[in-house]
Design an enzyme around this catalytic site. Structure first.
Site, PDB file in Angstrom:
ATOM      1  N   LEU A 115      29.796  51.016 -31.522  1.00  0.00           N
ATOM      2  CA  LEU A 115      30.623  51.627 -32.572  1.00  0.00           C
ATOM      3  C   LEU A 115      32.000  50.994 -32.623  1.00  0.00           C
ATOM      4  O   LEU A 115      32.656  50.965 -33.642  1.00  0.00           O
ATOM      5  CB  LEU A 115      30.797  53.127 -32.303  1.00  0.00           C
ATOM      6  CG  LEU A 115      29.582  54.024 -32.529  1.00  0.00           C
ATOM      7  CD1 LEU A 115      29.870  55.417 -32.013  1.00  0.00           C
ATOM      8  CD2 LEU A 115      29.217  54.066 -34.003  1.00  0.00           C
ATOM      9  N   GLY A 116      32.461  50.521 -31.480  1.00  0.00           N
ATOM     10  CA  GLY A 116      33.785  49.912 -31.452  1.00  0.00           C
ATOM     11  C   GLY A 116      34.232  49.731 -30.015  1.00  0.00           C
ATOM     12  O   GLY A 116      33.527  50.120 -29.076  1.00  0.00           O
ATOM     13  N   GLY A 163      37.251  50.740 -27.623  1.00  0.00           N
ATOM     14  CA  GLY A 163      38.477  51.526 -27.472  1.00  0.00           C
ATOM     15  C   GLY A 163      39.315  50.989 -26.335  1.00  0.00           C
ATOM     16  O   GLY A 163      39.006  49.945 -25.761  1.00  0.00           O
ATOM     17  N   PHE A 192      39.661  51.889 -23.345  1.00  0.00           N
ATOM     18  CA  PHE A 192      39.158  51.919 -21.979  1.00  0.00           C
ATOM     19  C   PHE A 192      37.734  51.416 -21.855  1.00  0.00           C
ATOM     20  O   PHE A 192      37.108  51.591 -20.826  1.00  0.00           O
ATOM     21  CB  PHE A 192      39.282  53.328 -21.415  1.00  0.00           C
ATOM     22  CG  PHE A 192      40.687  53.848 -21.478  1.00  0.00           C
ATOM     23  CD1 PHE A 192      41.591  53.533 -20.483  1.00  0.00           C
ATOM     24  CD2 PHE A 192      41.120  54.599 -22.565  1.00  0.00           C
ATOM     25  CE1 PHE A 192      42.889  53.977 -20.550  1.00  0.00           C
ATOM     26  CE2 PHE A 192      42.421  55.049 -22.627  1.00  0.00           C
ATOM     27  CZ  PHE A 192      43.317  54.739 -21.629  1.00  0.00           C
ATOM     28  N   PRO A 207      33.978  49.843 -24.293  1.00  0.00           N
ATOM     29  CA  PRO A 207      33.223  49.923 -25.545  1.00  0.00           C
ATOM     30  C   PRO A 207      32.630  51.306 -25.775  1.00  0.00           C
ATOM     31  O   PRO A 207      32.412  52.059 -24.829  1.00  0.00           O
ATOM     32  CB  PRO A 207      32.106  48.895 -25.340  1.00  0.00           C
ATOM     33  CG  PRO A 207      31.966  48.764 -23.862  1.00  0.00           C
ATOM     34  CD  PRO A 207      33.326  49.014 -23.278  1.00  0.00           C
ATOM     35  N   VAL A 208      32.379  51.639 -27.046  1.00  0.00           N
ATOM     36  CA  VAL A 208      31.793  52.921 -27.409  1.00  0.00           C
ATOM     37  C   VAL A 208      30.481  52.667 -28.147  1.00  0.00           C
ATOM     38  O   VAL A 208      30.420  51.847 -29.060  1.00  0.00           O
ATOM     39  CB  VAL A 208      32.734  53.717 -28.327  1.00  0.00           C
ATOM     40  CG1 VAL A 208      32.151  55.086 -28.626  1.00  0.00           C
ATOM     41  CG2 VAL A 208      34.103  53.871 -27.679  1.00  0.00           C
ATOM     42  N   ASP A 240      48.272  56.716 -26.768  1.00  0.00           N
ATOM     43  CA  ASP A 240      47.658  55.701 -27.611  1.00  0.00           C
ATOM     44  C   ASP A 240      47.171  56.325 -28.912  1.00  0.00           C
ATOM     45  O   ASP A 240      46.045  56.099 -29.352  1.00  0.00           O
ATOM     46  CB  ASP A 240      46.519  55.000 -26.865  1.00  0.00           C
ATOM     47  CG  ASP A 240      46.117  53.691 -27.546  1.00  0.00           C
ATOM     48  OD1 ASP A 240      46.882  53.216 -28.411  1.00  0.00           O
ATOM     49  OD2 ASP A 240      45.058  53.143 -27.215  1.00  0.00           O
TER      50      ASP A 240
END
Ligand code: NAG
Ligand code: NAG
Ligand code: NAG
Ligand code: NAG
Ligand code: NAG
Ligand code: NAG
Ligand code: NAG
Length: 823
Positions: A512-513, A515, A517, A519-520, A631
């Site tokens: 999905l992306g 982030g 910390f 990957p998601v 963040d």
């Protein structure tokens, strides 16, 4: 040389003189002119003239904190009669009456005395109380002729009272300011309403808008006990007076309670560490804080969004259609009418915020058995309980008529209540309870028979928990305590296999992306539930136990504007966090895209701004953890099906680097374009750095443009600089996104821009905190003028920027940087 030493001596003498003038007493021969002050002996409070905002020319005589939070006003004398110049003067007019005169010697405000004084003196006490005494009086300590504490404004200080003298009718109450820059009495009051068993309420006119509740011996029934831990409350109720007062448990702790112009009460404590007030509790916790939101015979649950209201057992919605569409105020009615004889009985509820006591009676000497008998003997008595919960409970509190304004998510802070039902309903409840027992046994047996071990159990675990929450057992409070413990403490642990399956082995297609910390991935559990999985990068430098504890803490952060953590998985080096999946991706996917931005009309955008603000306030002030996000950016604002915003990645900064004891870090986490100057340059973070990021978000949402990467043919400013420029040139409306078309609500849009600019001001101390932001967004009062924003142009970004080589310039707004030693 000589001139210099002379100058030094002069300075010395001058400062001695200045200290000597810091007095706490005013005699009849003296006066206080604008610019002069009284200071309490311990230096904590100061009395003098002030203007509520920098731009205001109105002068008020008031008392404010001096040592901490210098300038925070706690009391105002001439609330409704400001002085228009700086020629006001306070003096004794006659026999102990304090008068405030303006330049034409007219009295704009005066005190009152119970009797004429021969030798009046006024003292500003260490408590912040201005008292007038008679120097001739033999017992001056007890005989105040007048005191400011009898006339509170919007601030309740330790030592003040709220309540009523039942003999003279004199009332102590708080009244809100009209707005943050106008101390005149506003629409809201905090008082003790004495109809029925006295209860603490916030009223708008004569209408209750919030109920702090009645006194149960330890605290008000509508307030969580932990919210008031730093103060000792005392409640007095006898035939002469009813009031409550407070004193700090520890005299070095500075606390105050205030009623803000929007009618929200807040208990605040001064934090030396943050150099700001922290909110311990607020009366507008959630929807359920609205008085009688659910109508009669229904309870409100702030965790069950959007369910919120449920009928009490034995009751059913009065207007089913309306109720099911979320309009609850008509409440519920009995399924079976009372016969009104000895066959009526009582159903015990636990963990409740007790109902409105406007129509109630109390007898402090009765026990609970006598109480039950008394209630049974009166047809109109609908419920009863102990009036005092100390030492196992005592006293009898009886309700007559409809039961209003309860909530059932109070847990340990809630109380027992016995509600009258027809005998047949009681039997019904018992039957239902038995069948749920059976269901529970069936599930446990089922899981044993399947016996496929770790792979299946966690999923079952979730399902079981869900059933428990939503199922029939919800209003059944007889669950044994072990099980409750489990439900509260346990975070579902998923096996790595389950998650690998769900995400197609962390396939690139499911990505999905990326982030801050790690990957998601999108995943689908076997039972069909969609999830988002964050695979944390491996260098967290934190032990397993700490990690787990931390994750459990984060899981407890529950707010409708925060993404919900469903569980985690720890296996070897792998640490995975499992979140609810958000169908509509993130905010940046919409607002920065020409076509998709048209889907976000103004009402959606303002809803998003408000939601982010509430989520952030919860992180900063209302949750137990006090989290600084660090963040906050459009990519971290996820959107659900209805385009409601949910903040993600909260608490991770804390998880990764532990709770910072000092507000300075040598590991910078954040995203350029959203980072405040003090954070990006010096690594100093605070709630105010989140406020800065929030301000950037607001301006981006209004303008549809990214802060970083923004370009304009006329100048080299970034979005903040551009917005500031338009603002100072008095054409802020030009900032608004073209995609919003003709549909505009000018005053509201303008307000958002204004608040956005206040949030991105250069100096952290100039920026409002999140509770003020919510206030400002929600009201129509005048706002202070913003000063120049921080990071005006791209060029005053720190040097360290160049070291973030792993960021592709095209997606600079999304890339999160991690810098070591920024200096
Ligand atoms: C405290 O506040 C007063 C009034 O706002 C101001 O004149 C004074 O300079 C402030 N003192 C400090 C130390 O900030
Ligand atoms: C106000 O009273 C003071 C002191 O009594 C006096 O000196 C002054 O002239 C008066 N001013 C006006 C405008 O009356
Ligand atoms: C002083 O107060 C009186 C009474 O409130 C008012 O009529 C008058 O205009 C005030 N004078 C000034 C200079 O503000
Ligand atoms: C002043 O005090 C007296 C006696 O306590 C009271 O009767 C009177 O109403 C008060 N006046 C004002 C303006 O509060
Ligand atoms: C107490 O609250 C009730 C309900 O809003 C209201 O009708 C009544 O006037 C209040 N009583 C007092 C003394 O304020
Ligand atoms: C009172 O508060 C101060 C400052 O927070 C703390 O150092 C001190 O230990 C506290 N004293 C007690 C008795 O709790
Ligand atoms: C309270 O209850 C006690 C015991 O039943 C009784 O003696 C007493 O009269 C009651 N007091 C009031 C004020 O009703």
């Amino acid at each position: 040389m000589e001139t210099i030493s002379f100058f030094l001596v002069y300075l010395l003498v001058f400062s001695i003189l200045r200290t000597a003038t810091a007095v706490d007493t005013l005699f009849p021969s003296q006066s206080i002119k604008d610019g002069e002050t009284l200071v309490s002996a311990d230096g904590n409070f100061e009395l003098g003239f002030f203007s509520p905002t920098v731009s205001s020319t109105s002068r008020f005589l008031g008392i404010w904190y001096k040592k901490v939070s210098n300038g925070t006003v706690v009391w105002v004398s001439n609330r409704e009669t400001p002085i228009s110049d700086n020629k006001g003067v306070l003096l004794f007019s006659n026999h102990g009456i304090l008068s405030l005169l303006n330049s034409t010697n007219s009295t704009v405000w005066s005190s009152n005395t119970s009797k004429a004084a021969q030798e009046p003196v006024a003292h500003l006490l260490n408590s912040g109380n201005l008292v007038v005494k008679d120097g001739k009086d033999k017992n001056p300590a007890e005989d105040n002729l007048w005191q400011s504490f009898d006339y509170p404004c919007d601030t309740f200080l330790p030592g003040m009272k709220i309540g009523k003298n039942l003999v003279t009718g004199f009332e102590w109450f708080l009244s809100s300011w009209k707005s943050i820059d106008d101390p005149a009495p506003g629409q809201y009051f905090v008082r003790i309403n004495i109809s029925g068993y006295p209860q603490l309420v916030i009223e708008k006119g004569s209408k209750i808008v919030y109920r702090g509740g009645s006194w149960n011996g330890l605290h008000f029934t509508g307030m969580k006990a932990n919210a008031i831990f730093p103060v000792k409350l005392e409640f007095k109720l006898n035939e002469n007076e009813v009031y409550y007062t407070s004193e700090p448990k520890n005299s070095s702790v500075v606390t105050r309670t205030m009623l803000n112009p929007s009618g929200f009460g807040q208990i605040l404590i001064w934090s030396d560490k943050l150099r700001d007030w922290e909110s311990l509790s607020t009366s507008n916790l959630d929807q359920c804080s609205n008085y009688a939101l659910c109508g009669a015979y229904a309870t409100c649950n702030g965790n069950d969004f959007p369910g919120v209201c449920s009928c009490l057992e034995g009751f059913t919605p009065k207007l089913v259609g309306k109720w099911n569409s979320g309009v609850w105020y008509d409440g519920c009615v009995r399924r079976t009418p009372l016969v009104c004889n000895k066959r009526d009985s009582y159903h015990k509820h636990t963990g409740l915020k007790l109902p409105d006591t406007s129509h109630s009676k109390v007898n402090k000497t009765m026990n609970i058995k006598e109480c039950r008998q008394l209630c049974l003997s009166d047809c109109s008595c609908t419920a009863y309980t102990n009036s005092d919960i100390r030492e196992g409970g005592s006293g009898c509190l009886l309700w007559f008529g409809d039961l209003l304004d309860m909530r059932d998510d109070w847990g340990q802070d809630g109380q027992d209540l016995y509600i009258r039902l027809a005998a047949s309903e009681i039997a019904n409840i018992a039957r239902k309870r038995q069948s749920t027992e059976k269901e529970r046994v069936a599930i446990i047996v089922g899981s044993v028979i399947i016996g496929m071990g770790m792979l299946i159990l966690p999923v079952l675990c979730i399902r079981w928990r869900k059933r428990n929450k939503k199922g029939l057992t919800k209003k059944n409070h007889t669950m044994d305590s072990d099980e409750k413990e489990n439900e509260e403490m346990e975070l579902p642990l998923f096996t790595f296999g389950t998650i690998a399956n769900a995400t197609n082995n962390f396939s690139v297609d499911n990505l999905l992306g990326k982030g801050g910390f790690g990957p998601v991935y999108k995943g689908t559990l076997e039972e069909g539930q969609e999830i988002a999985v964050k695979r944390l990068s491996k260098n967290s430098g934190q032990g397993l136990k700490e990690f787990k504890n931390e994750v459990i803490l984060i899981a407890k952060l529950q707010h409708r504007n925060l993404v919900k953590l469903l569980g985690c998985c720890i296996q070897g080096d792998e640490k995975l966090l499992i979140y609810e999946y958000m169908a509509n991706k993130s905010l940046d996917y919409f607002i920065f895209d020409q076509t998709r931005s048209k889907l976000l009309d103004w009402s959606k955008r303002v809803n998003i701004i408000g939601g982010i603000a509430r989520g952030l306030l919860y992180l900063h002030q209302d949750s137990r953890l006090r989290i600084i996000h660090r963040d906050l950016k459009s990519g971290n604002i996820l959107l659900d099906n209805a385009m409601n915003p949910k903040i993600s990645d909260f608490g991770l900064a804390r998880t990764f680097w532990g709770e910072q004891t000092e507000a300075k870090t040598n590991r910078l986490v954040g995203t350029y374009g959203y980072m405040s100057p003090e954070y990006a340059i010096d690594g100093v973070f605070s709630m105010k750095s989140d406020v800065f990021s929030f301000g950037v978000l607001v301006l981006e949402i209004v303008s549809g443009k990214k802060n970083r990467g923004f370009s304009h043919p006329d100048h080299e400013h970034n979005l903040l600089g551009h917005a500031w420029r338009l603002w100072t040139e008095k054409r802020p409306m030009e900032l608004i996104d073209d995609a919003l078309g003709d549909f505009r609500l000018p005053s509201e849009v303008l307000r958002c821009i204004h608040v956005g600019l206040l949030c991105v001001q250069q100096r952290p101390e100039d920026r409002p905190n999140m509770s003020s932001v919510i206030l400002m967004l929600g009201s129509e009062s005048a706002l202070p003028q913003p000063k120049q924003p921080g990071f005006f142009t791209e060029r005053n970004l720190p040097e360290a920027e160049s070291s973030t080589s792993n960021c592709k310039s095209s997606s600079a707004n999304e890339c999160t940087v991690t810098l070591l030693e920024p200096r």
